[in-house]
Design a protein around this motif. Structure first.
Motif, PDB file in Angstrom:
ATOM      1  N   UNK A  89       0.799  -1.221   0.000  1.00 38.67           N
ATOM      2  CA  UNK A  89       0.000   0.000   0.000  1.00 38.67           C
ATOM      3  C   UNK A  89       0.828   1.266   0.000  1.00 38.67           C
ATOM      4  N   UNK A  90       2.030   1.200  -0.611  1.00 39.73           N
ATOM      5  CA  UNK A  90       2.930   2.355  -0.648  1.00 39.73           C
ATOM      6  C   UNK A  90       3.284   2.689  -2.100  1.00 39.73           C
ATOM      7  N   UNK A  91       2.317   3.186  -2.867  1.00 39.72           N
ATOM      8  CA  UNK A  91       2.556   3.446  -4.287  1.00 39.72           C
ATOM      9  C   UNK A  91       3.688   4.439  -4.550  1.00 39.72           C
ATOM     10  N   UNK A  92       3.886   5.412  -3.660  1.00 36.01           N
ATOM     11  CA  UNK A  92       4.958   6.392  -3.885  1.00 36.01           C
ATOM     12  C   UNK A  92       6.327   5.713  -3.884  1.00 36.01           C
ATOM     13  N   UNK A  93       6.487   4.675  -3.072  1.00 33.05           N
ATOM     14  CA  UNK A  93       7.746   3.933  -3.031  1.00 33.05           C
ATOM     15  C   UNK A  93       7.998   3.216  -4.356  1.00 33.05           C
ATOM     16  N   UNK A  94       6.907   2.773  -4.998  1.00 33.92           N
ATOM     17  CA  UNK A  94       7.049   2.101  -6.287  1.00 33.92           C
ATOM     18  C   UNK A  94       7.630   3.058  -7.324  1.00 33.92           C
ATOM     19  N   UNK A  95       7.164   4.299  -7.316  1.00 35.47           N
ATOM     20  CA  UNK A  95       7.680   5.284  -8.267  1.00 35.47           C
ATOM     21  C   UNK A  95       9.094   5.720  -7.891  1.00 35.47           C
ATOM     22  N   UNK A  96       9.412   5.724  -6.605  1.00 39.27           N
ATOM     23  CA  UNK A  96      10.792   6.016  -6.193  1.00 39.27           C
ATOM     24  C   UNK A  96      11.746   4.959  -6.750  1.00 39.27           C
ATOM     25  N   UNK A  97      11.319   3.696  -6.680  1.00 41.80           N
ATOM     26  CA  UNK A  97      12.144   2.603  -7.206  1.00 41.80           C
ATOM     27  C   UNK A  97      12.303   2.738  -8.717  1.00 41.80           C
ATOM     28  N   UNK A  98      11.252   3.195  -9.390  1.00 37.52           N
ATOM     29  CA  UNK A  98      11.318   3.356 -10.846  1.00 37.52           C
ATOM     30  C   UNK A  98      12.281   4.475 -11.229  1.00 37.52           C
ATOM     31  N   UNK A  99      12.272   5.565 -10.444  1.00 36.08           N
ATOM     32  CA  UNK A  99      13.202   6.666 -10.730  1.00 36.08           C
ATOM     33  C   UNK A  99      14.645   6.203 -10.601  1.00 36.08           C
ATOM     34  N   UNK A 100      14.927   5.388  -9.604  1.00 35.37           N
ATOM     35  CA  UNK A 100      16.277   4.834  -9.449  1.00 35.37           C
ATOM     36  C   UNK A 100      16.585   3.902 -10.602  1.00 35.37           C
ATOM     37  N   UNK A 101      15.612   3.136 -11.002  1.00 34.46           N
ATOM     38  CA  UNK A 101      15.779   2.177 -12.099  1.00 34.46           C
ATOM     39  C   UNK A 101      16.193   2.888 -13.382  1.00 34.46           C
ATOM     40  N   UNK A 102      15.627   4.079 -13.619  1.00 34.08           N
ATOM     41  CA  UNK A 102      15.934   4.810 -14.849  1.00 34.08           C
ATOM     42  C   UNK A 102      17.377   5.317 -14.890  1.00 34.08           C
ATOM     43  N   UNK A 103      18.044   5.362 -13.751  1.00 31.01           N
ATOM     44  CA  UNK A 103      19.438   5.808 -13.717  1.00 31.01           C
ATOM     45  C   UNK A 103      20.413   4.660 -13.999  1.00 31.01           C
ATOM     46  N   UNK A 104      19.871   3.458 -14.165  1.00 36.29           N
ATOM     47  CA  UNK A 104      20.691   2.279 -14.438  1.00 36.29           C
ATOM     48  C   UNK A 104      20.504   1.863 -15.885  1.00 36.29           C
ATOM     49  N   UNK A 105      21.147   0.782 -16.239  1.00 37.40           N
ATOM     50  CA  UNK A 105      21.007   0.246 -17.594  1.00 37.40           C
ATOM     51  C   UNK A 105      19.852  -0.739 -17.709  1.00 37.40           C
ATOM     52  N   UNK A 106      19.091  -0.893 -16.647  1.00 40.23           N
ATOM     53  CA  UNK A 106      17.977  -1.840 -16.653  1.00 40.23           C
ATOM     54  C   UNK A 106      16.787  -1.216 -17.386  1.00 40.23           C
ATOM     55  N   UNK A 107      16.328  -1.885 -18.431  1.00 40.49           N
ATOM     56  CA  UNK A 107      15.189  -1.377 -19.211  1.00 40.49           C
ATOM     57  C   UNK A 107      13.877  -1.809 -18.560  1.00 40.49           C
ATOM     58  N   UNK A 108      12.936  -0.916 -18.601  1.00 40.40           N
ATOM     59  CA  UNK A 108      11.619  -1.233 -18.055  1.00 40.40           C
ATOM     60  C   UNK A 108      10.904  -2.221 -18.962  1.00 40.40           C
TER      61      UNK A 108
END
Length: 326
Positions: free
Chosen positions: A13-32
């Motif tokens: 129930x912490x949707x904001x944390x999900x978007x925080x993880x996505x922002x970090x993900x975009x700084x890596x080479x991992x593609x969504x």
């Protein structure tokens, strides 16, 4: 790893944390991946009205990235619209889903029914249920007991059957009676009757028809048992409304009515009333029927004794007002 973090944030129930993880993900080479986008759409949808725009922004990003949406994608978008009570947008998503050749699943149908219900558009939900789901070419998309519970919620009010029951219970006896004869309530009663006749829902009181038998020796001594233990709370509301409507037409002099509600019964002290028992008692109270809880080592039930039944049956007839919206 990022998908797991996003998924865990959604489940917690912490949707904001999900978007925080996505922002970090975009700084890596991992593609969504499609799964990543689906999780984010779901996370955004959890925010209700505030999150529906974010859900569609993620969807647009997904399409721009070349990912193909699937049933989970569209189901999550429709669910987001449902939480925001935006049925019009949910219907547009449903149509787009068909246009791209993605067949709706039962989960998607359920999300759309909920969306229509929360927007107060129960007639459209009933039409979808009758015209498309009942005879769907895919057996996996045909209605289940879960579908029926959703439909009862949809018909009885924007916030579901239990919220509607609470409102009716707090109204005057006249207001409560009128509510349970509203268009939505009548539609729900018809759906329940059809489900019982088709065998989709069990009869809670098979002995009911025998009440018409004229047996002087048993008059005044008959006990009637109604079993709602396998029902959801929404289905139990409809089942008991149907039972009370049927009893109004019977001339039998009953000794008592016992409503079996089940529930977990403790052996080391008093057991707490189950939610199903509390729902059933609230429904009976809203209908002017006084009941008493009964708890044994094996079952929980409600008992309506002869004086309570007599008083209820002798009360003023229920108003036949059908123009009140649920």
């Amino acid at each position: 790893t990022f998908n797991a973090l996003i998924s865990a944030a959604c489940k917690g129930g912490l949707p904001s944390y999900a978007f925080d993880a996505f922002e970090v993900m975009k700084t890596t080479d991992v593609a969504a991946s499609r799964r990543t986008y689906n999780e984010l759409i779901h996370a955004a949808g959890l925010r209700g009205i505030a999150g529906v725009e974010a859900a569609f922004e993620v969807y647009d990003s997904m399409r721009l990235a070349g990912e193909v949406p699937d049933q989970v994608t569209f189901g999550s978008l429709i669910a987001a619209c449902a939480r925001a009570r935006d049925a019009s947008r949910a219907l547009l998503v449903f149509e787009e889903m068909r246009e791209v050749g993605c067949a709706p699943s039962l989960v998607v149908y359920h999300a759309l029914l909920v969306g229509l219900g929360r927007a107060g558009r129960f007639e459209e939900a009933v039409a979808l249920y009758r015209n498309e789901m009942l005879e769907h070419e895919d057996p996996e998309c045909r209605p289940t007991k879960a579908t029926l519970s959703i439909m009862f919620d949809v018909c009885l009010g924007r916030d579901g059957a239990e919220a509607a029951l609470a409102a009716a219970a707090g109204a005057s006896s006249f207001g409560s009676a009128v509510y349970f004869h509203s268009k939505g309530a009548m539609a729900a009663k018809q759906l329940y009757t059809e489900a019982v006749e088709s065998g989709m829902m069990p009869r809670i009181c098979p002995e009911l028809d025998a009440l018409d038998a004229n047996d002087d020796e048993t008059q005044g001594m008959r006990s009637l048992r109604a079993d709602i233990r396998c029902h959801t709370r929404s289905a139990a509301i409809m089942a008991l409304l149907g039972l009370l409507d049927a009893l109004k037409t019977k001339d039998a002099d009953l000794h008592e009515l016992v409503v079996m509600t089940g529930g977990r019964v403790r052996t080391n002290g008093p057991s707490r009333p189950s939610k199903l028992l509390l729902t059933a008692q609230a429904l009976l109270t809203a209908q002017g029927v006084r009941s008493k809880p009964l708890s044994t080592l094996t079952v929980q039930a409600l008992v309506v004794d002869k004086p309570a039944l007599t008083k209820w049956k002798s009360s003023v007839d229920v108003p036949q007002t059908l123009g009140v919206e649920a």
